[in-house]
Motif scaffolding. Structure first.
Motif, PDB file in Angstrom:
ATOM      1  N   GLU A 273       0.084   2.369  19.430  1.00 10.86           N
ATOM      2  CA  GLU A 273      -1.083   2.026  18.566  1.00 10.86           C
ATOM      3  C   GLU A 273      -1.840   3.430  18.352  1.00 10.86           C
ATOM      4  OE1 GLU A 273      -3.469  -1.281  19.596  1.00 10.86           O
ATOM      5  OE2 GLU A 273      -5.128  -0.703  18.739  1.00 10.86           O
ATOM      6  N   ASP A 274      -1.789   4.149  19.389  1.00  3.01           N
ATOM      7  CA  ASP A 274      -2.682   5.582  19.203  1.00  3.01           C
ATOM      8  C   ASP A 274      -1.946   6.309  18.093  1.00  3.01           C
ATOM      9  OD1 ASP A 274      -4.220   4.953  21.026  1.00  3.01           O
ATOM     10  OD2 ASP A 274      -3.641   6.307  22.782  1.00  3.01           O
ATOM     11  N   GLU A 275      -0.713   6.273  17.888  1.00  2.00           N
ATOM     12  CA  GLU A 275      -0.222   7.264  16.869  1.00  2.00           C
ATOM     13  C   GLU A 275      -0.448   6.797  15.615  1.00  2.00           C
ATOM     14  OE1 GLU A 275       3.927   9.002  18.531  1.00  2.00           O
ATOM     15  OE2 GLU A 275       3.822   6.838  18.935  1.00  2.00           O
ATOM     16  N   VAL A 276      -0.283   5.397  15.286  1.00  2.88           N
ATOM     17  CA  VAL A 276      -0.761   4.772  14.097  1.00  2.88           C
ATOM     18  C   VAL A 276      -1.988   4.932  13.866  1.00  2.88           C
ATOM     19  CG1 VAL A 276      -0.603   2.614  12.737  1.00  2.88           C
ATOM     20  CG2 VAL A 276       1.302   3.015  14.266  1.00  2.88           C
ATOM     21  N   ARG A 277      -2.981   4.666  14.722  1.00  3.86           N
ATOM     22  CA  ARG A 277      -4.340   5.099  14.569  1.00  3.86           C
ATOM     23  C   ARG A 277      -4.765   6.726  14.179  1.00  3.86           C
ATOM     24  NH1 ARG A 277      -8.674   1.777  16.056  1.00  3.86           N
ATOM     25  NH2 ARG A 277      -7.272   0.538  17.412  1.00  3.86           N
ATOM     26  N   ASN A 278      -3.933   7.292  14.845  1.00  2.00           N
ATOM     27  CA  ASN A 278      -4.076   8.829  14.406  1.00  2.00           C
ATOM     28  C   ASN A 278      -3.792   8.873  12.925  1.00  2.00           C
ATOM     29  OD1 ASN A 278      -4.990   9.968  16.706  1.00  2.00           O
ATOM     30  ND2 ASN A 278      -3.011  10.565  17.456  1.00  2.00           N
ATOM     31  N   MET A 279      -2.753   8.417  12.328  1.00  2.00           N
ATOM     32  CA  MET A 279      -2.298   8.589  11.092  1.00  2.00           C
ATOM     33  C   MET A 279      -3.292   8.159  10.159  1.00  2.00           C
ATOM     34  SD  MET A 279       1.120   7.094   9.237  1.00  2.00           S
ATOM     35  CE  MET A 279       2.041   8.592   9.388  1.00  2.00           C
TER      36      MET A 279
ATOM     37  N   SER B  13      -4.902  -0.998   6.553  1.00  2.00           N
ATOM     38  CA  SER B  13      -3.874  -2.000   6.292  1.00  2.00           C
ATOM     39  C   SER B  13      -2.573  -1.377   7.281  1.00  2.00           C
ATOM     40  CB  SER B  13      -3.179  -1.955   5.010  1.00  2.00           C
ATOM     41  OG  SER B  13      -1.859  -1.962   4.744  1.00  2.00           O
ATOM     42  N   LEU B  14      -2.483  -0.019   7.170  1.00  2.00           N
ATOM     43  CA  LEU B  14      -1.411   0.328   8.211  1.00  2.00           C
ATOM     44  C   LEU B  14      -1.755   0.295   9.756  1.00  2.00           C
ATOM     45  CD1 LEU B  14      -0.483   3.968   6.516  1.00  2.00           C
ATOM     46  CD2 LEU B  14       0.583   1.814   6.471  1.00  2.00           C
ATOM     47  N   LEU B  15      -3.057   0.261  10.020  1.00  2.00           N
ATOM     48  CA  LEU B  15      -3.529   0.099  11.362  1.00  2.00           C
ATOM     49  C   LEU B  15      -3.147  -1.274  11.826  1.00  2.00           C
ATOM     50  CD1 LEU B  15      -4.624   1.532  13.998  1.00  2.00           C
ATOM     51  CD2 LEU B  15      -6.839   0.977  12.858  1.00  2.00           C
ATOM     52  N   ARG B  16      -3.413  -2.106  10.742  1.00  6.40           N
ATOM     53  CA  ARG B  16      -3.216  -3.875  11.264  1.00  6.40           C
ATOM     54  C   ARG B  16      -1.722  -3.876  11.506  1.00  6.40           C
ATOM     55  NH1 ARG B  16      -7.262  -4.997   7.279  1.00  6.40           N
ATOM     56  NH2 ARG B  16      -5.817  -5.123   5.588  1.00  6.40           N
ATOM     57  N   LEU B  17      -0.740  -3.202  11.144  1.00  3.96           N
ATOM     58  CA  LEU B  17       0.394  -3.212  11.496  1.00  3.96           C
ATOM     59  C   LEU B  17       0.446  -3.265  13.011  1.00  3.96           C
ATOM     60  CD1 LEU B  17       2.535  -0.977   9.017  1.00  3.96           C
ATOM     61  CD2 LEU B  17       2.497  -3.413   9.177  1.00  3.96           C
ATOM     62  N   LYS B  18      -0.244  -2.468  13.742  1.00  2.81           N
ATOM     63  CA  LYS B  18      -0.343  -2.462  15.296  1.00  2.81           C
ATOM     64  C   LYS B  18      -1.093  -3.479  15.720  1.00  2.81           C
ATOM     65  CE  LYS B  18       1.825  -0.633  17.465  1.00  2.81           C
ATOM     66  NZ  LYS B  18       3.325  -0.583  17.974  1.00  2.81           N
ATOM     67  N   THR B  19      -2.346  -3.569  15.137  1.00  2.00           N
ATOM     68  CA  THR B  19      -3.388  -4.423  15.822  1.00  2.00           C
ATOM     69  C   THR B  19      -3.218  -5.887  15.523  1.00  2.00           C
ATOM     70  OG1 THR B  19      -4.718  -4.194  13.918  1.00  2.00           O
ATOM     71  CG2 THR B  19      -5.118  -2.604  15.791  1.00  2.00           C
ATOM     72  N   ASP B  20      -2.874  -6.377  14.377  1.00  2.00           N
ATOM     73  CA  ASP B  20      -2.656  -7.771  14.182  1.00  2.00           C
ATOM     74  C   ASP B  20      -1.393  -8.427  13.850  1.00  2.00           C
ATOM     75  OD1 ASP B  20      -5.270  -7.325  13.714  1.00  2.00           O
ATOM     76  OD2 ASP B  20      -5.649  -7.655  11.881  1.00  2.00           O
ATOM     77  N   LEU B  21      -0.507  -7.615  13.796  1.00  2.00           N
ATOM     78  CA  LEU B  21       0.904  -8.320  13.494  1.00  2.00           C
ATOM     79  C   LEU B  21       1.499  -8.660  14.801  1.00  2.00           C
ATOM     80  CD1 LEU B  21       2.463  -8.315  10.927  1.00  2.00           C
ATOM     81  CD2 LEU B  21       3.794  -6.465  11.530  1.00  2.00           C
TER      82      LEU B  21
ATOM     83  N   GLN C  34       1.101  -1.227  -0.047  1.00  2.00           N
ATOM     84  CA  GLN C  34      -0.048   0.087  -0.039  1.00  2.00           C
ATOM     85  C   GLN C  34       0.935   1.215   0.111  1.00  2.00           C
ATOM     86  OE1 GLN C  34      -3.104   0.534  -0.345  1.00  2.00           O
ATOM     87  NE2 GLN C  34      -3.764  -1.754  -0.114  1.00  2.00           N
ATOM     88  N   LEU C  35       1.931   1.339   0.914  1.00  2.00           N
ATOM     89  CA  LEU C  35       2.841   2.454   0.842  1.00  2.00           C
ATOM     90  C   LEU C  35       3.448   2.595  -0.290  1.00  2.00           C
ATOM     91  CD1 LEU C  35       3.819   2.208   4.541  1.00  2.00           C
ATOM     92  CD2 LEU C  35       2.731   3.976   3.800  1.00  2.00           C
ATOM     93  N   ALA C  36       3.697   1.525  -1.068  1.00  2.00           N
ATOM     94  CA  ALA C  36       4.702   1.643  -2.340  1.00  2.00           C
ATOM     95  C   ALA C  36       3.890   2.052  -3.147  1.00  2.00           C
ATOM     96  CB  ALA C  36       5.146   0.280  -2.574  1.00  2.00           C
ATOM     97  N   MET C  37       2.509   2.420  -3.235  1.00  2.00           N
ATOM     98  CA  MET C  37       1.900   2.906  -4.489  1.00  2.00           C
ATOM     99  C   MET C  37       1.785   4.538  -4.113  1.00  2.00           C
ATOM    100  SD  MET C  37      -1.453   1.012  -4.718  1.00  2.00           S
ATOM    101  CE  MET C  37      -2.444   1.610  -3.244  1.00  2.00           C
ATOM    102  N   LEU C  38       2.425   5.180  -3.031  1.00  2.00           N
ATOM    103  CA  LEU C  38       2.467   6.666  -2.992  1.00  2.00           C
ATOM    104  C   LEU C  38       3.588   7.125  -4.103  1.00  2.00           C
ATOM    105  CD1 LEU C  38       2.700   7.010   0.850  1.00  2.00           C
ATOM    106  CD2 LEU C  38       0.868   7.684  -0.683  1.00  2.00           C
TER     107      LEU C  38
END
Lengths: 203, 203
Positions: free
Chosen positions: A38-44, B47-55, A14-18
């Motif tokens: 987790e909060d930081e990633v959730r914010n992003m 998919s980014l959030l899953r990096l924290k929640t599911d990984l 997904q990130l490589a599509m940027l």
């Protein structure tokens, strides 16, 4: 490069599509995110999604905006009679940064480009014509064409000029010339040529 | 650079936190996302959030994994008696890409670095010692130290060696020398020196 986890792999994909981001950078970003809370990633993650769900385009100029009418179009300090036509949102920011322009904008969302399959109906051209015709949000006295100096930009300029001329509105374009601080020696011929043809009175 | 929208500004701020990403690139990414469909952005965001929640991290080697025990640690084809100690997940991938190593790994999650406030308790050192002591998941015969050749890496090597030696386990480290294809002329003195001191029988 085989990744040890499907979840990581998907995030990297997904990130490589940027734009301009390769697999290696994407992996670096993903591993960075894994180290955040987790909060930081959730914010992003939420903030990216809000780009699609909450962000509006101004109903007049089609610039991005949090409100239905953007702060520029609704400002009483701006000259409502001048509309500067630009390709995209970045161009508005570039011109705003000069602090030299006090009129309004009109963001086309691209330029006419048959090769990329972008025609007049994919751009905010009809809405521009309507703005000038009906004076939205105010009577338009001048339209400044500030599109890129490419074949596509020139084509778009030509088409817009043809549409706007009959409406008794002044159509202008940006001055092209040698950049401030550049020496003539190193300016390209076309730019230098244009700066001579378009010379202005010395004040 | 003033942005026309708080929502855009927030997304740019979030993206600019990624390593090596400045405000300008972040803006480019945000404007790119704005042009994608809502589904596409939702996919990325989730998919980014899953990096924290599911990984997960493998309970043995602490490499990232979708399962409690990673495919490498649970593979019967790997030599369970050899453990290669690396700094991070990327190093595992780099070694896996060589296809020359068939043992297991142990990801420390960093190296001892008092300047950055990283001590032995911030790293997976205790779990490594326990692995060797108790033979998890199998009896460990050799520990390969594959940490970076920096002051911090050397310090960590020294500490690990001190911990592991009493346990009757073979402790080795990567061969350092002139890279394959490099000419001696351009190799730095320390590397060339090491490759002479650590010379091996010609076969």
């Amino acid at each position: 490069m085989e990744l040890p986890s499907k979840i990581l792999e998907e995030a990297v994909g997904q990130l490589a599509m940027l734009p301009g981001v390769g697999k290696r950078s994407a992996l670096r970003y993903a591993l960075f995110l894994m180290k955040q809370s987790e909060d930081e990633v959730r914010n992003m993650s939420e903030s990216l999604l809000r780009l699609k769900t909450d962000l509006h385009h101004c109903r007049y100029c089609h610039n991005v905006s949090d409100t239905e009418v953007c702060p520029i179009c609704s400002s009483e300090k701006r000259q409502q009679g001048i509309v500067c036509v630009v390709e995209n949102v970045q161009d508005v920011m570039a011109i705003e940064n000069t602090q030299q322009y006090r009129g309004l904008y009109h963001v086309l969302g691209g330029v006419i480009s048959p090769i990329d399959g972008i025609g007049i109906h994919d751009l905010e051209i009809a809405s521009l014509v309507k703005r000038v015709e009906e004076g939205i949000p105010a009577k338009v006295e001048e339209v400044i064409l500030a599109l890129p100096t490419t074949m596509e930009g020139d084509t778009t300029n030509y088409y817009l000029n043809k549409q706007l001329r009959p409406m008794n509105v002044k159509v202008t374009t940006l001055a092209r010339g040698v950049a401030v601080g550049d020496s003539l020696e190193y300016a390209d011929e076309i730019t230098l040529g244009r700066s001579i043809v378009g010379r202005i009175p010395f004040e």
